[in-house]
Structures are given as structure tokens and as C-alpha cells.
Design a protein around this motif. Structure first.
Motif, PDB file in Angstrom:
ATOM      1  N   ARG A   1       1.024 -13.085   3.584  1.00 28.48           N
ATOM      2  CA  ARG A   1       1.919 -12.095   2.861  1.00 28.48           C
ATOM      3  C   ARG A   1       2.146 -11.633   1.950  1.00 28.48           C
ATOM      4  O   ARG A   1       1.576 -12.383   0.525  1.00 28.48           O
TER       5      ARG A   1
ATOM      6  N   ASP B   1       3.060 -22.617  11.727  1.00 24.26           N
ATOM      7  CA  ASP B   1       2.289 -22.532  10.954  1.00 24.26           C
ATOM      8  C   ASP B   1       4.158 -23.403   9.674  1.00 24.26           C
ATOM      9  O   ASP B   1       5.138 -23.007  10.152  1.00 24.26           O
TER      10      ASP B   1
ATOM     11  N   THR C   1      10.409 -15.085   5.716  1.00 27.86           N
ATOM     12  CA  THR C   1      11.597 -13.497   6.832  1.00 27.86           C
ATOM     13  C   THR C   1      11.255 -13.662   7.892  1.00 27.86           C
ATOM     14  O   THR C   1      11.966 -12.937   8.356  1.00 27.86           O
TER      15      THR C   1
ATOM     16  N   SER D   1       5.929 -12.883   9.264  1.00 29.57           N
ATOM     17  CA  SER D   1       4.183 -13.192   9.786  1.00 29.57           C
ATOM     18  C   SER D   1       4.600 -14.056  11.214  1.00 29.57           C
ATOM     19  O   SER D   1       3.312 -13.431  12.298  1.00 29.57           O
TER      20      SER D   1
HETATM   21  O1  LIG Z   1       8.108 -16.096   6.774  1.00 28.76           O
HETATM   22  P1  LIG Z   1       6.739 -15.068   6.416  1.00 28.76           P
HETATM   23  O2  LIG Z   1       8.046 -14.266   4.872  1.00 28.76           O
HETATM   24  O3  LIG Z   1       6.488 -13.834   6.755  1.00 28.76           O
HETATM   25  O4  LIG Z   1       6.593 -15.999   4.858  1.00 28.76           O
HETATM   26  C1  LIG Z   1       6.084 -17.263   5.854  1.00 28.76           C
HETATM   27  C2  LIG Z   1       4.249 -16.994   5.468  1.00 28.76           C
HETATM   28  O5  LIG Z   1       4.247 -17.427   4.221  1.00 28.76           O
HETATM   29  C3  LIG Z   1       2.984 -17.922   3.760  1.00 28.76           C
HETATM   30  O6  LIG Z   1       2.105 -17.927   3.943  1.00 28.76           O
HETATM   31  P2  LIG Z   1       0.877 -17.468   2.725  1.00 28.76           P
HETATM   32  O7  LIG Z   1       0.856 -15.143   3.125  1.00 28.76           O
HETATM   33  O8  LIG Z   1       1.243 -17.279   1.667  1.00 28.76           O
HETATM   34  O9  LIG Z   1      -0.624 -16.814   3.916  1.00 28.76           O
HETATM   35  P3  LIG Z   1      -1.461 -18.377   2.944  1.00 28.76           P
HETATM   36  O10 LIG Z   1      -1.025 -19.483   4.190  1.00 28.76           O
HETATM   37  O11 LIG Z   1      -3.271 -17.646   3.458  1.00 28.76           O
HETATM   38  O12 LIG Z   1      -1.335 -19.136   1.688  1.00 28.76           O
HETATM   39  C4  LIG Z   1       3.194 -19.218   5.172  1.00 28.76           C
HETATM   40  O13 LIG Z   1       2.103 -19.395   5.669  1.00 28.76           O
HETATM   41  C5  LIG Z   1       3.628 -18.086   6.192  1.00 28.76           C
HETATM   42  O14 LIG Z   1       2.710 -17.778   6.717  1.00 28.76           O
END
Ligand SMILES: O=P(O)(O)OC[C@H]1O[C@H](OP(=O)(O)OP(=O)(O)O)[C@H](O)[C@@H]1O
Ligand SMILES: O=c1cc[nH]c(=O)[nH]1
Ligand SMILES: [Mg+2]
Length: 213
Positions: free
Chosen positions: A108, A135, A140, A143
Motif C-alpha cells: 500500500r 491478511d 481501506t 488491497s
Molecule cells: O486495506 P488497505 O488500506 O489496503 O490496507 C491493508 C493492507 O496494508 C497492509 O499491508 P502493507 O501494504 O503494509 O504491506 P506489507 O504486508 O508488506 O507490510 C496489510 O497487511 C494489508 O495488506
């Protein structure tokens, strides 16, 4: 134990609530965070698989022949959204050791909060499998929505999203984009802050799992 509203379910078993409190604590280190996140995932999958279909099978016990139940060969796969989703895979496999694992890499953008896909490697037959997308965080929802899009594009039609902590904003967004997908959370938290983090949440799940901050 569960609180269900439509296709969104909070799995509020006392063990799940207790363990979630442990990993919310900022003083919980990487080792325990990893162990307990997997334990929660295992408990969640135990609850979610209550509806798996069974069929009759004849088995010979040391005492004779009997007809008993066995899983009806439903094909399953667990799909972690990298990185943080990896922190739930072992817990799922503890109960479903034969499940295939498909990986989807997503990060993200810290400023825009938009997700970016960087890796996809799926079992070839995901169109025939029941998928558990895992996850820890549904913030939001960007992802999860993009991951579900990617799976549907590859033919998947039967999937459940399993998260540890959900924000109301994320639940709404996923339900709007993918009304067919069941969402399971260990907790529904209050809100997102201005940086897109879940409040009270547990911080950055990926960093806490992998010790990257
Ligand atoms: O609902 P969202 O707003 O999309 O956020 C949630 C996402 O953010 C985090 O991943 P991150 O991007 O931090 O990657 P990582 O797992 O590599 O730390 C988490 O694990 C989700 O995948
Ligand atoms: O609170 C949050 C939101 C997104 N990703 C995380 O790891 N934590
Ligand atoms: Mg992260």
C-alpha cells in the motif's frame, strides 16, 4: 461464537479475543506476535470450516466395518496477501495441511494508500477451489479488493476473506466491490486514522511480524 451481519462475521470466541489483545499490545515482540497471529488464524479457520461438506465412507476399525464421515474432497487453498498475510498461513495449514498455497504480493502506497500488486503465483486450479484469502489487516479495503479482483480474473469464484482486524471503512468497501465474498474478522475496530491505520488496531502488521521497523 460469532456475530454475523449479512456476509460479515466477527469471530468473537473468548480465546480469539484474548489472543488478539496480546498482539495488540505494543510491548509484544516479534516472536510472540508471530506465534499468536498464527494461533488466531487457526482458531478462525476452525470456526469458518464448520460448514465443510462431509460424505459417507466405509472404514474398518479393529472391531469391524462401519460407515462414518469424511470431508467430501472439497479442494481448498489459502491465499496470503504478502507480506503480512504470511503471518496467518501456518495457522491455517495446521488444520488443513493439504491445502494449496497461492501468494499475492501487494503493498500500500504510504501517501495515496492505493495498493500495488507486485507478485502473483497461484495453484493452477484455483477456479475449482474454495479459497481462504488471509491478511491480518483490512483497512481501506483497497488491497483486499485488488487481491479478489486478481483471483476472479484467474477464474476463482468461491472465496472468503479472513482478517484479524477490520475497519468499518474496509468492510464497507469490500462488500460494495465484491458482495459475493464472505468476510471474517477477529475484531471490528473503530475507524481509520488520517494515515490509513486502524484505530485501535495493532499497528503495522507486516513490520511487527517481520521486525522491519
Ligand atoms: O486495506 P488497505 O488500506 O489496503 O490496507 C491493508 C493492507 O496494508 C497492509 O499491508 P502493507 O501494504 O503494509 O504491506 P506489507 O504486508 O508488506 O507490510 C496489510 O497487511 C494489508 O495488506
Ligand atoms: O492499521 C493498519 C492498516 C494497514 N496496514 C497495517 O499493517 N495496519
Ligand atoms: Mg505493512
Amino acid at each position: 461464537m460469532a456475530l454475523k451481519v449479512g456476509k460479515f462475521t466477527v469471530l468473537n470466541h473468548p480465546l480469539i479475543q484474548h489472543k488478539l489483545t496480546i498482539i495488540r499490545n505494543k510491548n509484544t515482540g516479534t516472536k510472540v506476535f508471530r506465534e499468536v497471529a498464527n494461533e488466531i488464524a487457526e482458531l478462525m479457520v476452525y470456526e469458518i470450516t464448520r460448514d465443510l461438506p462431509l460424505e459417507d465412507v466405509v472404514v474398518n476399525t479393529p472391531m469391524g466395518k462401519t460407515t462414518q464421515k469424511t470431508l467430501s474432497g472439497k479442494k481448498l487453498a489459502v491465499i496470503p496477501i504478502l507480506r503480512a498475510g504470511l503471518g496467518m498461513v501456518d495457522g491455517v495449514l495446521e488444520l488443513i495441511p493439504a491445502a494449496k498455497v497461492g501468494h499475492i504480493g501487494m503493498y500500500r502506497d504510504e501517501k495515496t494508500l492505493k495498493p500495488h500488486e507486485y507478485f502473483v503465483k497461484m495453484p493452477t486450479d484455483i477456479d475449482q477451489r474454495n479459497l481462504f484469502i488471509v491478511d491480518p489487516m483490512l483497512a481501506t479495503g483497497g488491497s483486499a479488493i485488488m487481491a479478489i479482483d486478481a483471483l476472479k480474473k484467474r477464474g476463482a469464484s468461491n472465496m472468503r476473506l479472513v482478517v484479524l482486524v477490520a475497519a468499518p471503512e474496509g468492510v464497507r468497501a469490500v462488500q460494495e466491490a465484491h458482495p459475493d465474498v464472505d468476510i471474517y474478522a477477529a475484531a471490528l475496530d473503530e475507524k481509520l486514522n488520517e494515515d490509513g491505520y486502524i484505530i485501535p488496531g495493532l499497528g503495522d502488521a507486516g513490520d511487527r511480524l517481520f521486525g522491519t521497523k
